[in-house]
Design a protein around this motif. Sequence first.
Motif, PDB file in Angstrom:
ATOM      1  N   ASP A  79       0.802  -1.231   0.000  1.00  0.00           N
ATOM      2  CA  ASP A  79       0.000   0.000   0.000  1.00  0.00           C
ATOM      3  C   ASP A  79       0.836   1.283   0.000  1.00  0.00           C
ATOM      4  O   ASP A  79       0.590   2.164  -0.815  1.00  0.00           O
ATOM      5  CB  ASP A  79      -1.006  -0.025   1.153  1.00  0.00           C
ATOM      6  N   SER A 112      -4.666  -6.137   1.653  1.00  0.00           N
ATOM      7  CA  SER A 112      -4.095  -4.933   1.063  1.00  0.00           C
ATOM      8  C   SER A 112      -5.154  -4.159   0.302  1.00  0.00           C
ATOM      9  O   SER A 112      -6.058  -4.741  -0.302  1.00  0.00           O
ATOM     10  CB  SER A 112      -2.950  -5.302   0.107  1.00  0.00           C
ATOM     11  N   THR A 114      -4.132  -2.285  -2.184  1.00  0.00           N
ATOM     12  CA  THR A 114      -3.605  -2.511  -3.531  1.00  0.00           C
ATOM     13  C   THR A 114      -4.214  -3.796  -4.087  1.00  0.00           C
ATOM     14  O   THR A 114      -4.359  -4.782  -3.368  1.00  0.00           O
ATOM     15  CB  THR A 114      -2.068  -2.678  -3.474  1.00  0.00           C
TER      16      THR A 114
END
Length: 388
Positions: A79, A112, A114
């Motif tokens: 991240d 995450s 991401t």
Amino acid sequence: MVAYDLVIKGGTLVDPAQGIHAPRDVAFARGAVAAVGAEIPRGEAAAVVDASGRLVAPGMIDLHVHVFEGVSHYGIPPDPTCLAHGATTVVDAGSAGADTFLGFRKYVIEVSETRVFAQLNISAQGMISAAIGELDDLKWASVPRALETIEKHRDVILGVKVRLSRGQVVSEASGLTPLYRAREAADAAGLPIMVHPQGAWCPSLDDVLAVMRGGDILTHSFHGRSHGILGDDGKIRRSAREARERGVIFDVGHGQGSFDWRVCEAALAQGFPPTTISSDLHVYNVHGPVFDLATTVSKFLHLGFSLDEALARVTSVPARVIGMPDRLGTLAVGAWGDAVVFDLEEGAFELVDSHGQTRVGRQRLVPAVVVKGGKVRPSPEALAAHRR
Ligand SMILES: [Zn+2]
């Protein structure tokens, strides 16, 4: 009436997938791109990002990172290093193998912000320690175990990764066998392979490329060590041109030791650009010379790529490579709502390769605002503060 959750207003949209490089507003609703237009009124959105004087691009896709923090010695948290720097989607390139993949899924992919996909290492242990070559012993390169893991995690495993460097990764007794095992596992699963070729146990890159087919990814394409794309005469190897003809992806994978200005300059002069631009971001290069994916993209601006050519290689092209061109790498209506607002800075910027060689770039892309799933994500500073 508020129709949208967010609108990015006043920027110049660069979206190679749609062939757009023009002033456009982009609006998001329910996590996806909801509208793209010359003028979307502020009042129609609950939140507004002012992108005046800035570039707006699809969230970048980094095809080569290492984000298995705490297990792989290469690992960094995705991240603050990827998402916060505009890489909204990343592919971990073999940090985890069959023995460690469930942990990678539970403790990285699933927690995450991401969007994380993976190439499964053909070595069951993955890339745990610098003290152990992951393919010192062939017993770790198990095709059945790789296949079993792929079948359980098909939604996130995109291919099979193999690193071939002699000594450091692969023992002489293992030789080139791990490459053949990766091929066998990938074929059985109907997936491509991703190959790190330098220093392989064979005379040249020709022997590695002979195993690779359309859709496979050669990463570290412009490394400056043995087994590169250039022959002794400095010319692009015929095997590399033939591989490109049949659809092999030539990826950058900059990394700590895998990007040489001279090799890349020679390749570009001979009409051999990368298919995709990736960072190979990990613990040994995140504080330089790689820093982030945007810095790697800026290196290609210095090499003469247009913004559209450079950004295509971190948006539309990798989205096709991973088979998600309608969802990722574009801000077309209906795509997942990932975007990055860049400042394009002008000046003199020292750009360092993996051998300490520098070039001075005149432009630098700096991610200013990152949007993932239609929401503005925290800045790198905010994330760092949160982690303290
Ligand atoms: Zn790597």
